[in-house]
Design a protein around this motif. Structure first.
Motif, short mmCIF file in Angstrom:
data_model
loop_
_atom_site.label_atom_id
_atom_site.label_comp_id
_atom_site.label_asym_id
_atom_site.label_seq_id
_atom_site.Cartn_x
_atom_site.Cartn_y
_atom_site.Cartn_z
N MET A 106 29.15 45.59 39.97
CA MET A 106 30.26 45.39 40.89
C MET A 106 30.04 44.06 41.59
O MET A 106 28.99 43.82 42.18
CB MET A 106 30.33 46.53 41.91
CG MET A 106 31.50 46.40 42.89
SD MET A 106 31.58 47.78 44.07
CE MET A 106 32.03 49.12 42.97
N ILE A 127 33.25 46.05 37.54
CA ILE A 127 34.31 46.32 38.51
C ILE A 127 34.40 45.17 39.50
O ILE A 127 33.46 44.94 40.28
CB ILE A 127 34.06 47.62 39.29
CG1 ILE A 127 33.90 48.80 38.34
CG2 ILE A 127 35.21 47.89 40.27
CD1 ILE A 127 33.58 50.09 39.06
N SER A 131 39.23 45.57 43.06
CA SER A 131 39.76 46.82 42.52
C SER A 131 39.92 47.85 43.63
O SER A 131 39.22 47.82 44.64
CB SER A 131 38.83 47.39 41.44
OG SER A 131 38.64 46.48 40.39
N ALA A 136 37.90 52.30 40.78
CA ALA A 136 36.44 52.33 40.66
C ALA A 136 35.96 53.71 40.25
O ALA A 136 35.10 53.85 39.36
CB ALA A 136 35.80 51.91 41.98
N ALA A 139 36.72 54.35 36.68
CA ALA A 139 35.82 53.55 35.84
C ALA A 139 34.46 54.21 35.75
O ALA A 139 33.84 54.27 34.67
CB ALA A 139 35.70 52.14 36.40
#
Length: 237
Positions: A106, A127, A131, A136, A139
């Motif tokens: 991330m 990510i 987002s 998230a 995902a």
């Protein structure tokens, strides 16, 4: 509670329904990490989340929860090369003692080129911090289920540029960390685990983990088969 040189750092685990995935967040920023943890707790009731400031402190924690997914949260404000170096270092450390958990990154980066390079390090998801929380969570679920998550805009750019597929989509026996390559090279020479540990500055138990994971990826029955099946990695030697 975990005490570090930087001060007192909290590492809280949020317990969820039995049967859910365990997701470990690695973020050295206490405030940012705790906010993310609290948000995930309120959004996803099917998973268990743990937050640690570093991989080392997760490993040293007495509870040491097993993870389905590890999320490396990068601080932002770094150059692309610095981020790639950070991820490479953490992946090498993680694979030295946990070669089963999927890994996501991330970060603030939204450059398709940089994100593709991050995938080529062997992660299973990326990510951007732009987002939404719901994206998230979805995902996370996709990667925990064995999938690969890449932002749509990045994927379209990668396809348009003919970029190589991320390593996360390759067969397991084609993906090795730099540390595993070093161990495989030593195995080809018939070097005992104790000597490998000395030469690579690792614990012998860590070498055994690497050997076991290499054999598992190659579906090799013994060290001789490992030596044969890794020929393609050392053709220039």
């Amino acid at each position: 509670m975990i005490t570090s040189a930087a001060g007192l750092v909290e590492s809280k685990m949020v317990r969820a329904e039995a049967g859910g995935h365990t997701i470990v967040l690695i973020d050295h920023r206490p405030l940012v990490g705790q906010c993310l943890l609290t948000s995930l707790k309120g959004t996803d009731k099917t998973a268990t989340f743990a937050l640690y400031p570093s991989l080392q402190q997760w490993r040293e924690d007495g509870l040491h929860p097993a993870a389905s997914l590890v999320v490396l949260c990068l601080p932002g404000g770094q150059t692309a090369d610095a981020e790639l170096a950070f991820i490479t270092r953490d992946l090498e450390e993680l694979r030295g003692w946990n070669d089963t958990a999927s890994v996501m990154v991330m970060s603030d980066t939204e450059s398709a080129e940089v994100i593709v390079r991050i995938f080529q390090l062997g992660v299973q998801g990326y990510i951007p911090t732009t987002s939404s929380l719901d994206v998230a969570v979805q995902a996370f679920r996709l990667v925990c289920a064995g999938g690969v998550y890449m932002p749509a805009a990045c994927m379209l750019t990668a396809l348009a540029n003919g970029s190589a597929k991320p390593q996360g989509t390759k067969k397991d026996d084609e993906v090795f960390s730099p540390r595993q390559i070093s161990v495989a090279r030593a195995l080809r020479k018939g070097t005992p685990n104790k000597i490998i540990a000395y030469e690579l500055n690792m614990c012998e138990s860590t070498v055994k983990v690497h050997v076991r994971n290499i054999m598992k990826k190659l579906k090799a029955k013994n060290r001789t088969e490992v030596a044969y099946l890794t020929n393609k990695y050392f053709q220039d030697e």
